[in-house]
Design a protein around this motif. Structure first.
Motif, short mmCIF file in Angstrom:
data_model
loop_
_atom_site.label_atom_id
_atom_site.label_comp_id
_atom_site.label_asym_id
_atom_site.label_seq_id
_atom_site.Cartn_x
_atom_site.Cartn_y
_atom_site.Cartn_z
N ASP A 55 -11.50 22.76 15.25
CA ASP A 55 -12.85 23.20 15.60
C ASP A 55 -13.53 22.62 14.51
O ASP A 55 -13.63 23.45 13.38
N ALA A 56 -14.18 21.65 14.43
CA ALA A 56 -15.12 21.06 13.33
C ALA A 56 -16.02 22.16 12.81
O ALA A 56 -16.64 21.94 11.65
N SER A 62 -14.26 29.09 6.42
CA SER A 62 -15.32 29.95 7.02
C SER A 62 -14.79 31.22 7.69
O SER A 62 -15.58 32.35 7.83
N THR A 63 -13.47 31.48 7.92
CA THR A 63 -12.74 32.52 8.23
C THR A 63 -12.42 33.44 7.14
O THR A 63 -12.49 33.19 6.21
N GLY A 88 -12.98 22.20 3.75
CA GLY A 88 -12.81 23.58 4.65
C GLY A 88 -11.44 23.73 4.82
O GLY A 88 -10.94 24.68 5.43
N SER A 89 -10.35 22.60 4.80
CA SER A 89 -9.16 22.60 4.75
C SER A 89 -8.47 23.14 3.98
O SER A 89 -9.09 23.40 2.72
N ALA A 112 -6.98 31.96 11.97
CA ALA A 112 -7.70 30.63 12.02
C ALA A 112 -7.94 30.03 13.38
O ALA A 112 -8.70 29.17 13.37
N GLY A 113 -7.19 30.41 14.31
CA GLY A 113 -7.15 29.73 15.76
C GLY A 113 -6.11 28.51 15.70
O GLY A 113 -5.28 28.34 15.03
N ALA A 114 -6.82 27.52 16.45
CA ALA A 114 -6.04 26.32 16.50
C ALA A 114 -6.10 25.41 15.47
O ALA A 114 -7.50 25.23 15.00
#
Length: 396
Positions: A55-56, A62-63, A88-89, A112-114
């Motif tokens: 998700d861009a 941000s998590t 952000g990676s 972090a999700g997907a």
């Protein structure tokens, strides 16, 4: 002669002595079997991975960092380093390829999700040079196919210009899919040494500055010799020799330029430590602290303060000289007024009072009259600077 007992001679105990020892036969020259080579112990080959959110609009940065770290630890704890990136990676340095495969198969990271995990494009490879002129005539694909079992993924042949044509020099640049550079490599029946390769700084052929190439230049063109607009024919029409990077008296293309040497050392640090350019610059500054520039704010301020102090000192000295001059002038005026008001015999001038080696008269003494000035025959030697005394008349 008939058989009989052995002749003992004069030694009766000869039969009791042991017989002669049999000589050992020399071993036959048999070929020695070489000890079989031990298998080479494989060292851990660390790998760099990039974990990026699918998700861009919601990057990993941000998590919650605690939740992401727990999710990474749930996959594997054999992680050498985690570095956040600007987009952000996350950049991970894992222990070996086996652990890297675990992360590459991950599609969902707790907290972090997907996510999407991939190998880094440049940090997982190293470059070295070899000298093998006997394979320069071969195609690149054939060379890579013959050396792929040793980790070679790319090959580049260095060339030089000879009579207008490009001729291979015999040196080759090999790219290994490894974390560390091997010291040797086997090319067919030859074992060759591998030397580390450090890239040279980029220099623009338009503006002559270091750090970029002509494809990404947006600055006005300049001459490589005089650093002036190239509206003349170098080098015959150049009026000076000036570098565009350090303002030195050498061409901008010189490899002896201090800025070029500094950039080359920074690139060497960047290649060895596999770090960013900013980190390499900081490491270079920590190893070789640079002297402060002569045009820095601190130096300019210090020089201004010194000039102000010098001016204050000169002004103070001038004022002191003026005060001394005015004081001596006032003293001379007072003495002259005293001599003009009092009926005394002529005395030497004021200038003679200062220039004469011995005092011309003794200090003033008073009598019954306040206006009568006499010379005392038994008076002490006056000081070097005459002083005016206020005398009070005494009634007899």
């Amino acid at each position: 002669m008939p058989p009989g007992a052995n002749s003992l001679g004069n030694n009766r105990f000869a039969l009791l002595s042991p017989g002669p020892k049999n000589k050992r036969k020399k071993p036959e020259n048999s070929t020695l079997e070489f000890f079989p080579e031990l298998p080479i112990s494989k060292k851990d080959d660390p790998k760099y991975l990039i974990i990026k959110s699918q998700d861009a609009k919601k990057p990993i940065a941000s998590t919650s960092c605690f939740a992401v770290h727990k999710g990474i630890q749930a996959i594997s704890k054999e992680i050498n380093k985690i570095t956040p990136l600007r987009d952000g990676s996350l950049l991970l340095l894992v222990k070996n390829q086996k652990i890297a495969d675990k992360f590459l198969q991950t599609k969902h990271l707790p907290g972090a999700g997907a996510v999407e995990v991939s190998l880094h494009n440049s940090l997982n490879s190293v470059k070295g040079t070899i000298y093998a002129p006997f394979i320069c005539q071969l195609a690149d694909d054939e060379i890579i196919d013959g050396l792929k079992d040793q980790g070679v993924s790319e090959v580049y042949k260095f060339t030089k210009r000879n009579n207008g044509d490009r001729v291979p020099t015999g040196a080759l640049l090999l790219t290994f899919d490894k974390y560390t550079l091997p010291s040797r490599i086997e090319v067919a029946w030859c074992t060759l040494d591998v030397r580390p390769y450090y890239p040279n700084p980029m220099r623009c052929k338009i503006c002559q500055l270091l750090g970029h190439t002509a494809k990404r230049c947006n600055k006005p063109p300049a001459c490589a010799i005089c650093n002036l607009p190239p509206n003349h024919t170098p080098p015959t029409e150049c009026s000076r020799v000036k570098c565009a990077n350090c303002d030195g008296d050498h061409p901008s293309s010189s490899n002896a330029c201090p800025k070029y040497v500094q950039s080359k050392e920074i690139l060497k640090i960047k290649t060895i430590h596999k770090c960013s350019m900013r980190e390499a610059i900081n490491l270079y500054k920590s190893q070789k602290p640079s002297t402060p520039s002569s045009f820095s704010y601190a130096n300019v301020t210090a020089s201004n303060n010194n000039n102000i102090n010098i001016e204050k000192t000169s002004n103070t000295n001038n004022s002191n000289d003026k005060i001394k001059a005015s004081t001596s002038k006032n003293i001379a005026t007072n003495i002259h007024s005293i001599h003009s008001d009092c009926p005394v015999t002529p005395s030497p001038s004021v200038s003679s009072l200062y220039n004469s080696p011995s005092p011309p008269f003794s200090p003033l003494s008073t009598t019954t009259s306040p206006t009568t000035i006499t010379r005392s025959s038994t008076s002490p030697v006056p000081s070097s600077h005459p002083q005016s005394h206020t005398q009070v008349p005494i009634d007899t």
